[in-house]
Design a protein around this motif. Structure first.
Motif, PDB file in Angstrom:
ATOM      1  N   ALA A 292      10.743  -0.790  -2.320  1.00 28.24           N
ATOM      2  CA  ALA A 292      11.946  -0.178  -2.878  1.00 28.24           C
ATOM      3  C   ALA A 292      11.789   0.234  -4.333  1.00 28.24           C
ATOM      4  CB  ALA A 292      13.129  -1.132  -2.742  1.00 28.24           C
ATOM      5  N   THR A 293      10.678  -0.156  -4.981  1.00 25.73           N
ATOM      6  CA  THR A 293      10.426   0.275  -6.359  1.00 25.73           C
ATOM      7  C   THR A 293       9.582   1.540  -6.424  1.00 25.73           C
ATOM      8  OG1 THR A 293       8.380  -1.025  -6.653  1.00 25.73           O
ATOM      9  CG2 THR A 293      10.471  -2.144  -7.098  1.00 25.73           C
ATOM     10  N   ASP A 294       9.105   2.013  -5.276  1.00 23.10           N
ATOM     11  CA  ASP A 294       8.199   3.164  -5.188  1.00 23.10           C
ATOM     12  C   ASP A 294       8.987   4.365  -4.650  1.00 23.10           C
ATOM     13  OD1 ASP A 294       6.344   5.095  -4.314  1.00 23.10           O
ATOM     14  OD2 ASP A 294       4.872   3.601  -3.688  1.00 23.10           O
ATOM     15  N   ALA A 295       9.266   5.328  -5.498  1.00 25.77           N
ATOM     16  CA  ALA A 295      10.092   6.474  -5.085  1.00 25.77           C
ATOM     17  C   ALA A 295       9.488   7.217  -3.904  1.00 25.77           C
ATOM     18  CB  ALA A 295      10.287   7.422  -6.263  1.00 25.77           C
ATOM     19  N   ASP A 296       8.158   7.364  -3.868  1.00 27.62           N
ATOM     20  CA  ASP A 296       7.518   8.067  -2.750  1.00 27.62           C
ATOM     21  C   ASP A 296       7.699   7.299  -1.449  1.00 27.62           C
ATOM     22  OD1 ASP A 296       6.681  10.116  -4.419  1.00 27.62           O
ATOM     23  OD2 ASP A 296       4.695   9.248  -4.754  1.00 27.62           O
ATOM     24  N   ALA A 297       7.572   5.975  -1.510  1.00 31.12           N
ATOM     25  CA  ALA A 297       7.750   5.155  -0.313  1.00 31.12           C
ATOM     26  C   ALA A 297       9.196   5.215   0.173  1.00 31.12           C
ATOM     27  CB  ALA A 297       7.345   3.712  -0.608  1.00 31.12           C
ATOM     28  N   VAL A 298      10.124   5.219  -0.761  1.00 28.93           N
ATOM     29  CA  VAL A 298      11.538   5.337  -0.393  1.00 28.93           C
ATOM     30  C   VAL A 298      11.807   6.686   0.277  1.00 28.93           C
ATOM     31  CG1 VAL A 298      13.883   5.520  -1.329  1.00 28.93           C
ATOM     32  CG2 VAL A 298      12.330   3.741  -2.180  1.00 28.93           C
ATOM     33  N   GLU A 299      11.242   7.751  -0.273  1.00 31.96           N
ATOM     34  CA  GLU A 299      11.399   9.073   0.335  1.00 31.96           C
ATOM     35  C   GLU A 299      10.852   9.081   1.759  1.00 31.96           C
ATOM     36  OE1 GLU A 299      12.891  11.748  -0.400  1.00 31.96           O
ATOM     37  OE2 GLU A 299      13.441  11.489  -2.495  1.00 31.96           O
ATOM     38  N   ARG A 300       9.778   8.334   1.990  1.00 26.39           N
ATOM     39  CA  ARG A 300       9.189   8.274   3.335  1.00 26.39           C
ATOM     40  C   ARG A 300      10.171   7.650   4.319  1.00 26.39           C
ATOM     41  NH1 ARG A 300       4.748   6.232   1.650  1.00 26.39           N
ATOM     42  NH2 ARG A 300       3.981   8.294   1.130  1.00 26.39           N
ATOM     43  N   VAL A 301      10.904   6.645   3.893  1.00 27.01           N
ATOM     44  CA  VAL A 301      11.900   6.023   4.765  1.00 27.01           C
ATOM     45  C   VAL A 301      12.987   7.032   5.127  1.00 27.01           C
ATOM     46  CG1 VAL A 301      13.717   4.257   4.875  1.00 27.01           C
ATOM     47  CG2 VAL A 301      11.453   3.677   3.950  1.00 27.01           C
ATOM     48  N   PHE A 302      13.480   7.778   4.140  1.00 25.47           N
ATOM     49  CA  PHE A 302      14.486   8.806   4.423  1.00 25.47           C
ATOM     50  C   PHE A 302      13.943   9.822   5.435  1.00 25.47           C
ATOM     51  CE2 PHE A 302      16.566   7.414   0.467  1.00 25.47           C
ATOM     52  CZ  PHE A 302      17.897   7.510   0.831  1.00 25.47           C
ATOM     53  N   GLU A 303      12.694  10.225   5.238  1.00 31.47           N
ATOM     54  CA  GLU A 303      12.100  11.217   6.135  1.00 31.47           C
ATOM     55  C   GLU A 303      11.948  10.662   7.546  1.00 31.47           C
ATOM     56  OE1 GLU A 303       7.893  13.641   6.750  1.00 31.47           O
ATOM     57  OE2 GLU A 303       8.220  12.500   4.917  1.00 31.47           O
ATOM     58  N   LEU A 304      11.461   9.439   7.670  1.00 29.32           N
ATOM     59  CA  LEU A 304      11.255   8.841   8.991  1.00 29.32           C
ATOM     60  C   LEU A 304      12.572   8.699   9.752  1.00 29.32           C
ATOM     61  CD1 LEU A 304       8.657   6.070   8.094  1.00 29.32           C
ATOM     62  CD2 LEU A 304       8.255   8.018   9.607  1.00 29.32           C
ATOM     63  N   LYS A 305      13.636   8.353   9.030  1.00 27.21           N
ATOM     64  CA  LYS A 305      14.931   8.178   9.675  1.00 27.21           C
ATOM     65  C   LYS A 305      15.674   9.492   9.887  1.00 27.21           C
ATOM     66  CE  LYS A 305      17.946   5.027   8.756  1.00 27.21           C
ATOM     67  NZ  LYS A 305      18.126   4.287  10.023  1.00 27.21           N
ATOM     68  N   GLY A 306      15.289  10.540   9.133  1.00 28.75           N
ATOM     69  CA  GLY A 306      16.089  11.747   9.139  1.00 28.75           C
ATOM     70  C   GLY A 306      17.425  11.488   8.484  1.00 28.75           C
ATOM     71  N   ARG A 307      17.419  10.661   7.443  1.00 35.57           N
ATOM     72  CA  ARG A 307      18.653  10.222   6.787  1.00 35.57           C
ATOM     73  C   ARG A 307      19.034  11.150   5.641  1.00 35.57           C
ATOM     74  NH1 ARG A 307      21.258   5.106   6.352  1.00 35.57           N
ATOM     75  NH2 ARG A 307      22.251   4.672   4.339  1.00 35.57           N
ATOM     76  N   ASP A 308      20.320  11.383   5.518  1.00 38.09           N
ATOM     77  CA  ASP A 308      20.864  12.184   4.424  1.00 38.09           C
ATOM     78  C   ASP A 308      20.522  11.513   3.096  1.00 38.09           C
ATOM     79  OD1 ASP A 308      22.499  13.423   2.520  1.00 38.09           O
ATOM     80  OD2 ASP A 308      24.160  13.675   3.927  1.00 38.09           O
ATOM     81  N   ARG A 309      19.922  12.267   2.169  1.00 40.49           N
ATOM     82  CA  ARG A 309      19.517  11.704   0.869  1.00 40.49           C
ATOM     83  C   ARG A 309      20.689  11.284   0.013  1.00 40.49           C
ATOM     84  NH1 ARG A 309      14.957  13.267   3.691  1.00 40.49           N
ATOM     85  NH2 ARG A 309      13.066  12.978   2.463  1.00 40.49           N
ATOM     86  N   THR A 310      21.902  11.694   0.359  1.00 40.11           N
ATOM     87  CA  THR A 310      23.062  11.270  -0.426  1.00 40.11           C
ATOM     88  C   THR A 310      23.562   9.888  -0.006  1.00 40.11           C
ATOM     89  OG1 THR A 310      24.688  12.283   1.072  1.00 40.11           O
ATOM     90  CG2 THR A 310      23.775  13.670  -0.686  1.00 40.11           C
TER      91      THR A 310
ATOM     92  N   ALA B 146       0.816  -1.221   0.000  1.00 40.43           N
ATOM     93  CA  ALA B 146       0.000   0.000   0.000  1.00 40.43           C
ATOM     94  C   ALA B 146       0.846   1.265   0.000  1.00 40.43           C
ATOM     95  CB  ALA B 146      -0.935  -0.007   1.205  1.00 40.43           C
ATOM     96  N   GLY B 147       2.166   1.111  -0.036  1.00 44.15           N
ATOM     97  CA  GLY B 147       3.045   2.272  -0.091  1.00 44.15           C
ATOM     98  C   GLY B 147       3.469   2.814   1.261  1.00 44.15           C
ATOM     99  N   GLU B 148       3.163   2.083   2.333  1.00 44.09           N
ATOM    100  CA  GLU B 148       3.527   2.539   3.672  1.00 44.09           C
ATOM    101  C   GLU B 148       4.877   1.981   4.100  1.00 44.09           C
ATOM    102  OE1 GLU B 148      -0.115   2.966   6.436  1.00 44.09           O
ATOM    103  OE2 GLU B 148      -0.512   1.160   5.280  1.00 44.09           O
ATOM    104  N   ALA B 149       5.444   2.589   5.116  1.00 40.96           N
ATOM    105  CA  ALA B 149       6.671   2.078   5.731  1.00 40.96           C
ATOM    106  C   ALA B 149       6.295   1.149   6.882  1.00 40.96           C
ATOM    107  CB  ALA B 149       7.527   3.231   6.242  1.00 40.96           C
ATOM    108  N   VAL B 150       7.132   0.146   7.141  1.00 38.65           N
ATOM    109  CA  VAL B 150       6.891  -0.803   8.222  1.00 38.65           C
ATOM    110  C   VAL B 150       8.197  -1.063   8.971  1.00 38.65           C
ATOM    111  CG1 VAL B 150       5.049  -1.927   6.900  1.00 38.65           C
ATOM    112  CG2 VAL B 150       7.343  -2.890   6.859  1.00 38.65           C
ATOM    113  N   VAL B 151       8.063  -1.556  10.182  1.00 38.11           N
ATOM    114  CA  VAL B 151       9.208  -1.993  10.977  1.00 38.11           C
ATOM    115  C   VAL B 151       9.188  -3.516  11.000  1.00 38.11           C
ATOM    116  CG1 VAL B 151      10.230  -2.005  13.286  1.00 38.11           C
ATOM    117  CG2 VAL B 151       9.244   0.108  12.367  1.00 38.11           C
ATOM    118  N   TYR B 152      10.347  -4.142  10.732  1.00 38.23           N
ATOM    119  CA  TYR B 152      10.375  -5.600  10.649  1.00 38.23           C
ATOM    120  C   TYR B 152      11.702  -6.139  11.184  1.00 38.23           C
ATOM    121  CZ  TYR B 152      13.269  -5.069   6.415  1.00 38.23           C
ATOM    122  OH  TYR B 152      14.267  -4.761   5.513  1.00 38.23           O
ATOM    123  N   PRO B 153      11.731  -7.392  11.648  1.00 37.46           N
ATOM    124  CA  PRO B 153      12.957  -7.950  12.216  1.00 37.46           C
ATOM    125  C   PRO B 153      13.885  -8.523  11.152  1.00 37.46           C
ATOM    126  CG  PRO B 153      11.205  -9.560  12.380  1.00 37.46           C
ATOM    127  CD  PRO B 153      10.590  -8.328  11.750  1.00 37.46           C
TER     128      PRO B 153
END
Length: 207
Positions: free
Chosen positions: A35-53, A17-24
């Motif tokens: 990982a094929t959905d650019a918007d979903a990938v951007e959400r992971v970067f945002e949630l982590k506060g990760r540098d886009r580079t 559905a395009g959401e982020a999840v936490v998994y073991p």
């Protein structure tokens, strides 16, 4: 179905559905999205506060799935078949279905096949590659139980696949076998270096 089966289904549905999840995983809990959905990938970067580079790796259930989304050479495929599933991230040429956001615009991508059946079953049910990065804010410690998850992050993910405490252990070795380079020494680093020395005809460069 067991509670774990239900949780795997819920996490897989959330990814689709395009959401982020936490998994073991076999080491720590990860933060996953399609990982094929650019918007979903951007959400992971945002949630982590990760540098886009800083690129993200992808998790898949087996080497066959890796070859659907990446373009390993025959030599790289032999390496993957030797070390996966296992605590090794294999850097190979990315396929056309993976967006620039995932790899920070680079032509290569890290591929993970964790040696942990719950993770592999989650990947199978998701039916697509899943981002493989630790489920913590950048700079914060990795987590081995859902109880350690940042409450703000928990509120913003579609599901938490709770399999209890992860086994833990050493982080994965990151290796580009085609270029004979070890980017990060971790679990099985000595075995990886020995294989590359023999098969590539020279010891790998260690960065």
């Amino acid at each position: 179905m067991s509670n774990l089966d239900d949780s795997i289904d819920a996490a897989a549905a959330a990814v689709r559905a395009g959401e982020a999840v936490v998994y073991p995983t076999e080491t720590v809990y990860g933060l996953g999205a399609d990982a094929t959905d650019a918007d979903a990938v951007e959400r992971v970067f945002e949630l982590k506060g990760r540098d886009r580079t800083k690129p993200l790796s992808v998790g898949v259930p087996d080497v066959a799935a890796a070859r659907e989304y990446a373009r390993p050479t025959p030599f790289e495929t032999r390496f993957m078949e030797r070390f996966l599933p296992g605590p090794v991230t294999v850097v190979v040429e990315r396929g056309p279905d993976l967006p620039d956001a995932l790899t920070a615009g680079r032509a290569r991508v890290g591929v993970r096949v964790p040696d942990y059946e719950t993770t592999l079953e989650f990947y199978r049910r998701a039916g697509r590659p899943v981002t493989a990065t630790s489920a913590n804010r950048s700079g914060a410690p990795s987590i081995r139980t859902p109880a350690e998850l940042d409450p703000a992050l928990r509120k913003r993910v579609g599901a938490v696949l709770d399999a209890g405490e992860t086994p833990g252990g050493t982080e994965s070795t990151v290796v580009d076998p085609g270029r004979n380079v070890i980017h990060r020494r971790g679990a099985m680093a000595d075995e990886v270096a020995a294989w590359l020395t023999e098969e590539a005809g020279a010891p790998p460069t260690v960065e």
